[in-house]
Design a protein around this motif. Structure first.
Motif, mmCIF file in Angstrom:
data_model
loop_
_atom_site.group_PDB
_atom_site.id
_atom_site.type_symbol
_atom_site.label_atom_id
_atom_site.label_comp_id
_atom_site.label_asym_id
_atom_site.label_seq_id
_atom_site.Cartn_x
_atom_site.Cartn_y
_atom_site.Cartn_z
ATOM 1 N N ALA A 13 -32.615 -78.623 -142.181
ATOM 2 C CA ALA A 13 -32.178 -79.357 -143.368
ATOM 3 C C ALA A 13 -32.044 -80.850 -143.075
ATOM 4 C CB ALA A 13 -30.846 -78.790 -143.861
ATOM 5 N N PHE A 14 -31.487 -81.201 -141.919
ATOM 6 C CA PHE A 14 -31.328 -82.617 -141.554
ATOM 7 C C PHE A 14 -32.692 -83.274 -141.382
ATOM 8 C CE2 PHE A 14 -30.597 -85.855 -138.135
ATOM 9 C CZ PHE A 14 -29.888 -86.750 -138.917
ATOM 10 N N TRP A 15 -33.619 -82.589 -140.759
ATOM 11 C CA TRP A 15 -34.987 -83.108 -140.608
ATOM 12 C C TRP A 15 -35.628 -83.340 -141.974
ATOM 13 C CZ3 TRP A 15 -38.086 -83.277 -135.896
ATOM 14 C CH2 TRP A 15 -39.447 -83.557 -136.123
ATOM 15 N N ARG A 16 -35.559 -82.325 -142.830
ATOM 16 C CA ARG A 16 -36.223 -82.391 -144.140
ATOM 17 C C ARG A 16 -35.618 -83.452 -145.046
ATOM 18 N NH1 ARG A 16 -34.650 -77.581 -146.156
ATOM 19 N NH2 ARG A 16 -32.881 -78.643 -147.150
ATOM 20 N N ASP A 17 -34.280 -83.529 -145.098
ATOM 21 C CA ASP A 17 -33.616 -84.377 -146.080
ATOM 22 C C ASP A 17 -33.304 -85.789 -145.593
ATOM 23 O OD1 ASP A 17 -33.687 -82.168 -147.717
ATOM 24 O OD2 ASP A 17 -31.631 -81.561 -147.281
ATOM 25 N N LYS A 18 -33.226 -85.984 -144.271
ATOM 26 C CA LYS A 18 -32.880 -87.306 -143.745
ATOM 27 C C LYS A 18 -33.990 -87.908 -142.892
ATOM 28 C CE LYS A 18 -30.556 -90.943 -142.510
ATOM 29 N NZ LYS A 18 -30.365 -92.074 -143.454
#
Length: 279
Positions: free
Chosen positions: A123-128
């Motif tokens: 999620a951190f990779w995808r969204d940030k």
């Protein structure tokens, strides 16, 4: 052998990867304030440059006065940064005839404990990371891992003077050892580059492996990112329902859900580069 004749034993336990996003690189803070888990904002620290001021006694310009307008010191207005919540969950479902509520809850909680790091990384990779980055990949295409790490650390050093975080997919981690790019700090157990930046090796990163804009990496390549330090706020794991009334009377299936909310913050520049993993 028939299934009914097999003896039921405990599940095979697992351990999250030791150098993931919840490992020693990040400052993980357990918080109980629901407001912090709804997202946070702060004034960026370390993104404004610190400059030197020349000694007027060393002014070698001719005459009594320096030509042109007098030099003035520069001021920087800190930017406001923010981080949004990320909720990860694990759900367990089975026939109520063969599974008690306690067993279903224990299974769901164990599943979350094993897999929440991977989900948070993705999620951190995808969204940030993939959505707020500077792409350093040259026009000629992907570079070697060593060249990629060097470029990323240079990008971070130009905008942030402190220790940062290198984000590496697990599928590319073995290549870090080819040129002695990373070593383990025996005191903390964390991985560090020669420049001193901390290294996260993520299973969730490997599952994503997308570039800026979340465009999938080409076969034989991987994306690496670098950021400032990470502060991760972690809420408590919550079980739904929190009592035995978890059976769907229409299907006679028992469902138990366990979820936890995180807020992952980083600062200043995010840089990315595409590297070859099959040279």
């Amino acid at each position: 052998m028939a299934t009914g004749m097999l003896k039921a034993v405990e599940a095979i336990p697992g351990t999250p990867l030791p150098h993931g996003i919840l490992g020693g690189c990040a400052d993980v803070r357990d918080v109980g304030d629901v407001h912090e888990l709804m997202g946070v904002e702060w004034l960026a620290l370390g993104c404004c440059p610190v400059r030197d001021w020349p000694d007027p006694c060393n002014d070698e310009s001719p005459g009594d006065e320096s030509p042109g307008a007098p030099a003035q010191k520069e001021f920087c207005r800190p930017e406001t940064e923010h981080a949004a919540p990320i909720t990860v969950y694990a759900g367990a479902e089975c026939s109520a005839l063969g599974w008690s509520y306690e067993e279903a809850r224990e299974h769901a909680e164990a599943t979350l404990a094993l897999g929440e790091q991977q989900a948070l990384e993705a999620a951190f990779w995808r969204d940030k990371l993939a959505m707020d980055t500077i792409d350093l990949t040259p026009d000629a295409g992907p570079v070697s891992v060593a060249q990629g790490v060097a470029a990323l650390e240079g990008c971070l050093a130009e905008s942030y003077g402190g220790v940062g975080t290198l984000h590496v997919p697990a599928g590319a981690a073995a290549l870090l050892g080819c040129c002695n790019l990373v070593h383990e700090n025996p005191a903390t157990g964390t991985l560090r580059t020669l420049a001193g930046n901390c290294v996260i090796i993520g299973a969730g990163y490997s599952a994503m492996n997308t570039g800026p804009g979340n465009i999938p990496a080409e076969p034989g390549t991987a994306w690496l990112y670098i950021t400032g330090p990470l502060v991760i706020r972690r809420g408590p794991a919550e079980t739904i329902p929190d009592r035995s009334a978890s059976v769907n009377i229409r299907t006679n299936d028992r469902r138990v859900l366990v979820e936890r909310t995180y807020v992952v913050g980083t600062t200043c520049t995010v840089c990315a580069i595409q590297v070859d993993v099959c040279p």
